[in-house]
Design a protein around this motif. Structure first.
Motif, PDB file in Angstrom:
ATOM      1  N   LYS A  78       0.839  -1.191   0.000  1.00 49.34           N
ATOM      2  CA  LYS A  78       0.000   0.000   0.000  1.00 49.34           C
ATOM      3  C   LYS A  78       0.881   1.250   0.000  1.00 49.34           C
ATOM      4  CE  LYS A  78      -3.850   2.106   2.406  1.00 49.34           C
ATOM      5  NZ  LYS A  78      -4.767   2.051   3.521  1.00 49.34           N
ATOM      6  N   GLN A  79       1.966   1.216   0.759  1.00 47.73           N
ATOM      7  CA  GLN A  79       2.874   2.348   0.836  1.00 47.73           C
ATOM      8  C   GLN A  79       3.532   2.614  -0.521  1.00 47.73           C
ATOM      9  OE1 GLN A  79       3.129   4.263   3.469  1.00 47.73           O
ATOM     10  NE2 GLN A  79       4.739   5.592   2.720  1.00 47.73           N
ATOM     11  N   GLN A  80       3.911   1.553  -1.215  1.00 48.90           N
ATOM     12  CA  GLN A  80       4.549   1.712  -2.522  1.00 48.90           C
ATOM     13  C   GLN A  80       3.584   2.313  -3.542  1.00 48.90           C
ATOM     14  OE1 GLN A  80       5.895  -2.221  -3.344  1.00 48.90           O
ATOM     15  NE2 GLN A  80       7.835  -1.960  -2.251  1.00 48.90           N
ATOM     16  N   SER A  81       2.363   1.855  -3.541  1.00 54.44           N
ATOM     17  CA  SER A  81       1.387   2.405  -4.489  1.00 54.44           C
ATOM     18  C   SER A  81       1.101   3.873  -4.156  1.00 54.44           C
ATOM     19  CB  SER A  81       0.108   1.582  -4.501  1.00 54.44           C
ATOM     20  OG  SER A  81      -0.492   1.578  -3.235  1.00 54.44           O
ATOM     21  N   TRP A  82       1.103   4.224  -2.887  1.00 56.63           N
ATOM     22  CA  TRP A  82       0.905   5.614  -2.476  1.00 56.63           C
ATOM     23  C   TRP A  82       2.046   6.488  -3.010  1.00 56.63           C
ATOM     24  CZ3 TRP A  82      -2.516   8.962  -0.994  1.00 56.63           C
ATOM     25  CH2 TRP A  82      -2.125  10.131  -0.360  1.00 56.63           C
ATOM     26  N   ILE A  83       3.276   5.999  -2.903  1.00 58.08           N
ATOM     27  CA  ILE A  83       4.429   6.753  -3.396  1.00 58.08           C
ATOM     28  C   ILE A  83       4.362   6.906  -4.914  1.00 58.08           C
ATOM     29  CG2 ILE A  83       6.943   6.677  -3.673  1.00 58.08           C
ATOM     30  CD1 ILE A  83       7.059   5.402  -0.876  1.00 58.08           C
ATOM     31  N   VAL A  84       4.029   5.848  -5.609  1.00 65.37           N
ATOM     32  CA  VAL A  84       3.940   5.906  -7.067  1.00 65.37           C
ATOM     33  C   VAL A  84       2.857   6.891  -7.497  1.00 65.37           C
ATOM     34  CG1 VAL A  84       3.326   4.573  -9.133  1.00 65.37           C
ATOM     35  CG2 VAL A  84       4.881   3.598  -7.436  1.00 65.37           C
TER      36      VAL A  84
ATOM     37  N   SER B  71       1.723   9.440  -5.830  1.00 63.60           N
ATOM     38  CA  SER B  71       2.182  10.790  -5.501  1.00 63.60           C
ATOM     39  C   SER B  71       3.163  11.298  -6.542  1.00 63.60           C
ATOM     40  CB  SER B  71       2.841  10.804  -4.125  1.00 63.60           C
ATOM     41  OG  SER B  71       1.926  10.450  -3.135  1.00 63.60           O
ATOM     42  N   LEU B  72       4.070  10.439  -6.979  1.00 68.99           N
ATOM     43  CA  LEU B  72       5.030  10.837  -8.006  1.00 68.99           C
ATOM     44  C   LEU B  72       4.344  11.144  -9.331  1.00 68.99           C
ATOM     45  CD1 LEU B  72       8.007   8.419  -7.268  1.00 68.99           C
ATOM     46  CD2 LEU B  72       7.896  10.881  -6.849  1.00 68.99           C
ATOM     47  N   VAL B  73       3.380  10.342  -9.718  1.00 72.54           N
ATOM     48  CA  VAL B  73       2.627  10.583 -10.957  1.00 72.54           C
ATOM     49  C   VAL B  73       1.882  11.912 -10.858  1.00 72.54           C
ATOM     50  CG1 VAL B  73       0.679   9.769 -12.352  1.00 72.54           C
ATOM     51  CG2 VAL B  73       2.441   8.160 -11.603  1.00 72.54           C
ATOM     52  N   PHE B  74       1.251  12.157  -9.728  1.00 74.25           N
ATOM     53  CA  PHE B  74       0.526  13.418  -9.524  1.00 74.25           C
ATOM     54  C   PHE B  74       1.482  14.601  -9.580  1.00 74.25           C
ATOM     55  CE2 PHE B  74      -1.567  16.588  -6.728  1.00 74.25           C
ATOM     56  CZ  PHE B  74      -2.689  16.799  -7.500  1.00 74.25           C
TER      57      PHE B  74
ATOM     58  N   LEU C 219       4.324  14.748 -11.161  1.00 74.51           N
ATOM     59  CA  LEU C 219       4.765  14.882 -12.549  1.00 74.51           C
ATOM     60  C   LEU C 219       3.717  15.595 -13.396  1.00 74.51           C
ATOM     61  CD1 LEU C 219       6.956  14.162 -14.644  1.00 74.51           C
ATOM     62  CD2 LEU C 219       5.685  12.063 -15.074  1.00 74.51           C
ATOM     63  N   ILE C 220       2.457  15.260 -13.205  1.00 72.11           N
ATOM     64  CA  ILE C 220       1.373  15.923 -13.943  1.00 72.11           C
ATOM     65  C   ILE C 220       1.336  17.413 -13.606  1.00 72.11           C
ATOM     66  CG2 ILE C 220      -1.144  16.096 -14.140  1.00 72.11           C
ATOM     67  CD1 ILE C 220      -1.214  13.023 -13.833  1.00 72.11           C
ATOM     68  N   ILE C 221       1.471  17.747 -12.342  1.00 71.29           N
ATOM     69  CA  ILE C 221       1.471  19.157 -11.928  1.00 71.29           C
ATOM     70  C   ILE C 221       2.668  19.880 -12.527  1.00 71.29           C
ATOM     71  CG2 ILE C 221       1.745  20.704  -9.950  1.00 71.29           C
ATOM     72  CD1 ILE C 221       0.048  18.721  -8.348  1.00 71.29           C
ATOM     73  N   ALA C 222       3.837  19.237 -12.500  1.00 71.84           N
ATOM     74  CA  ALA C 222       5.041  19.869 -13.057  1.00 71.84           C
ATOM     75  C   ALA C 222       4.888  20.125 -14.553  1.00 71.84           C
ATOM     76  CB  ALA C 222       6.257  18.995 -12.786  1.00 71.84           C
ATOM     77  N   VAL C 223       4.379  19.159 -15.295  1.00 73.14           N
ATOM     78  CA  VAL C 223       4.178  19.334 -16.736  1.00 73.14           C
ATOM     79  C   VAL C 223       3.168  20.449 -16.995  1.00 73.14           C
ATOM     80  CG1 VAL C 223       3.253  18.225 -18.819  1.00 73.14           C
ATOM     81  CG2 VAL C 223       4.866  17.001 -17.355  1.00 73.14           C
ATOM     82  N   PHE C 224       2.076  20.454 -16.243  1.00 70.49           N
ATOM     83  CA  PHE C 224       1.060  21.495 -16.386  1.00 70.49           C
ATOM     84  C   PHE C 224       1.652  22.867 -16.107  1.00 70.49           C
ATOM     85  CE2 PHE C 224      -2.446  24.049 -14.611  1.00 70.49           C
ATOM     86  CZ  PHE C 224      -3.281  24.061 -15.702  1.00 70.49           C
TER      87      PHE C 224
END
Length: 112
Positions: A2-8, A10-13, A15-20
Motif C-alpha cells: 500500500k505504501q509503494q502504491s501511495w508513493i507511485v 504521488s510521483l505521478v501526480f 509529474l502531472i502538476i510539473a508538466v502542467f
C-alpha cells in the motif's frame, strides 16, 4: 504494498502538476486583497500546490496528534481495567484459599 502504491501515485501526480506548470509559463496578473502584481503562471501554480500541500500536512499532523492522545487515554483506561480485574481475581483467589482452609479444618474435625 500500500505504501509503494501511495508513493507511485504521488510521483505521478507531482509529474502531472510539473508538466502542467511548465506548459503555462506566460505572465499573469495576480490580484491579492490589498495589491495586484504580475507573476509567471508557473510560480502561481507551484505556490498554490505548495500552499495546498502545507494545509493538508498541517491538518494531517493535528489529526495524528489527536489520535495519539486518544490511544494514550485508551491505554491508560485499559491498564486501569486490568488492575481492577487483577484485584478481583486476587479477592476470588483469597476467598477460595479461605474456603479450602475451612474445608480442611472441617475434614480434620470430622476425622477426630
Amino acid at each position: 504494498m500500500k505504501q509503494q502504491s501511495w508513493i507511485v501515485m504521488s510521483l505521478v501526480f507531482a509529474l502531472i502538476i510539473a508538466v502542467f506548470a511548465i506548459i503555462n509559463v506566460e505572465t499573469v496578473e495576480v490580484d491579492f486583497l490589498f495589491m495586484t502584481t504580475n507573476a509567471p503562471l508557473i510560480l502561481v501554480i507551484l505556490l498554490s500546490v505548495l500552499m495546498g500541500a502545507l494545509l493538508i500536512v498541517g491538518f494531517s499532523f493535528s489529526k495524528i496528534y489527536q489520535l495519539q492522545r486518544e490511544v494514550k487515554a485508551l491505554k491508560n483506561e485499559k491498564s486501569e481495567y486490568e488492575q481492577a480485574s487483577l484485584t478481583k481475581e486476587e479477592a476470588v483467589q483469597n476467598k477460595t484459599e479461605v474456603n479450602k482452609e475451612k474445608f480442611e479444618v472441617d475434614e480434620q474435625e470430622k476425622n477426630e
